[in-house]
Design an enzyme around this catalytic site. Structure first.
Site, PDB file in Angstrom:
ATOM      1  N   CYS A 197       4.177 -15.717  14.079  1.00  0.00           N
ATOM      2  CA  CYS A 197       5.280 -16.517  14.595  1.00  0.00           C
ATOM      3  C   CYS A 197       6.003 -17.149  13.411  1.00  0.00           C
ATOM      4  O   CYS A 197       5.434 -17.319  12.345  1.00  0.00           O
ATOM      5  CB  CYS A 197       4.776 -17.609  15.538  1.00  0.00           C
ATOM      6  SG  CYS A 197       4.227 -17.009  17.141  1.00  0.00           S
TER       7      CYS A 197
ATOM      8  N   HIS B 232     -10.580  -3.567  14.406  1.00  0.00           N
ATOM      9  CA  HIS B 232     -11.849  -3.078  14.930  1.00  0.00           C
ATOM     10  C   HIS B 232     -12.046  -1.646  14.446  1.00  0.00           C
ATOM     11  O   HIS B 232     -11.088  -0.865  14.422  1.00  0.00           O
ATOM     12  CB  HIS B 232     -11.879  -3.128  16.457  1.00  0.00           C
ATOM     13  CG  HIS B 232     -11.588  -4.478  17.024  1.00  0.00           C
ATOM     14  ND1 HIS B 232     -12.530  -5.481  17.084  1.00  0.00           N
ATOM     15  CD2 HIS B 232     -10.447  -4.999  17.539  1.00  0.00           C
ATOM     16  CE1 HIS B 232     -11.988  -6.565  17.617  1.00  0.00           C
ATOM     17  NE2 HIS B 232     -10.726  -6.297  17.906  1.00  0.00           N
TER      18      HIS B 232
ATOM     19  N   SER C 232      -0.496 -17.532  14.339  1.00  0.00           N
ATOM     20  CA  SER C 232      -0.577 -16.086  14.388  1.00  0.00           C
ATOM     21  C   SER C 232      -2.022 -15.621  14.328  1.00  0.00           C
ATOM     22  O   SER C 232      -2.940 -16.414  14.164  1.00  0.00           O
ATOM     23  CB  SER C 232       0.205 -15.485  13.211  1.00  0.00           C
ATOM     24  OG  SER C 232       1.447 -16.130  13.042  1.00  0.00           O
TER      25      SER C 232
END
Length: 267
Positions: free
Chosen positions: A144, A121, A116
Site C-alpha cells: 500500500c 510457499h 503490506s
C-alpha cells in the site's frame, strides 16, 4: 526515456493496494525413485528457510522497507515458512516507484509490512511413473502507499530457476485527491511485460490476459529453449541413447506446456 508522472496531490494517505502474485516452476528429469527423492531433497535444501529469508530480505530492500522481525521454520519431509515483519522506509521522492520499466536483477515464506505483506510457499513434487519432477514457488507481494511490488518482479524471476512463470497484478481500492475525486490507480500500466527486463523477455514466450478497465493484469512466461543436460538430475546426457534423449525432451516440454496452458494435453 520515460518522463516522470505528474505528481498527484492526495487528500491523505495513498491507500491503493497493489498486489503481485505469481507461480514459478522448475522442471527436472530424475530417472529412478531414488533420484527423484534426491532431487526433492536438493530443492528443499536449496530453497530452505534461510535462503528464502535472504531472498525476502533483498525484496524488502528493493521495494523500500525496513525489516522489524523474522521468524522461520523448515518442515519435514520438505517445505519451509518464514514470517518477516516490515515497515515502510521514508520515501525520498513523492513520485510512485512503479514506472513501467524493469526493476533490479539479482546477481513457505510470509512477510508483513506496516501496510503490506509478502508470502512465498514452496512445493517440490514428482511424477510417479515418467521421471518428471517439478518445483513450484507461490509468491505474493502486496503493498500500500507509494512502494510498489513491481520493482521486485525481475529479482524474483531470476532468484529461482524459472521454466514457467505465471504472474497476476491487480490494483485494489481507491485514494482521494484534495478535491475528493477518487483515483483507482496511481500509475500507468498496459501490461506486466512493461516491467520485465528485455533479456528476460527474449528468453521467454509470453501471453497476456488483461482486464485493463478493472486494473487486473495477467502474464504467462514459458522458456523458449532449453539444454537437456541442465534438466537431468543424477544422470548425464551420454547415459542415454539419442532416441531416449528425444523422448525425455518431449516429456519435459509436454510438462512445461501443460503447466503453461493450465490443462492436460491429449495424447
Amino acid at each position: 526515456m520515460i518522463k516522470p508522472l505528474k505528481k498527484l496531490k492526495l487528500q491523505g494517505f495513498n491507500n491503493l493496494t497493489k498486489s503481485l502474485s505469481f507461480n514459478i516452476y522448475d522442471i527436472a528429469y530424475a530417472r529412478t525413485r531414488a533420484e527423484r527423492q534426491e532431487y526433492i531433497s536438493y530443492i528443499d535444501e536449496e530453497y530452505n528457510a534461510a535462503r528464502l529469508t535472504q531472498i525476502l530480505t533483498d525484496v524488502s530492500d528493493i521495494i523500500g522497507a525496513n525489516i522489524l522481525n523474522i521468524a522461520s521454520q523448515d518442515y519435514e519431509p520438505q517445505g519451509a515458512s518464514v514470517t518477516m515483519l516490515i515497515s515502510e522506509e521514508p520515501i525520498l521522492s513523492e513520485e510512485p516507484s512503479n514506472l513501467p520499466q524493469p526493476g533490479p536483477l539479482p546477481e513457505t515464506l510470509l512477510a508483513h509490512l506496516d501496510k503490506s505483506h509478502i508470502t512465498v510457499h514452496t512445493y517440490p513434487e514428482s511424477h510417479p511413473d515418467n521421471g518428471i519432477s517439478t518445483f513450484r514457488a507461490d509468491i505474493d507481494v502486496s503493498t500500500c502507499g507509494k512502494i510498489s511490488p513491481l520493482r521486485a518482479l525481475n529479482f524474483l524471476i531470476h532468484s529461482f530457476d524459472s521454466d514457467i512463470v505465471t504472474i497476476d497484478y491487480r490494483v485494489r481500492g481507491f485514494t482521494r485527491d484534495v478535491k475528493g475525486r477518487k483515483h483507482y490507480i496511481d500509475h500507468k500500466i498496459s501490461s506486466i511485460q512493461n516491467f520485465i527486463a528485455r533479456d528476460t523477455q527474449d528468453r521467454y514466450q509470453a501471453i497476456d490476459v488483461n482486464m485493463i478497465q478493472e486494473n487486473i493484469f495477467h502474464t504467462r512466461l514459458l522458456l523458449k529453449d532449453f539444454d537437456l543436460q541442465n534438466y537431468l538430475f543424477g544422470t548425464r546426457g551420454e547415459d542415454f541413447s539419442p532416441e531416449e534423449q528425444e523422448s525425455i525432451k518431449e516429456r519435459l516440454r509436454r510438462e512445461m506446456l501443460e503447466i503453461y496452458y493450465g490443462k492436460n494435453l491429449n495424447d
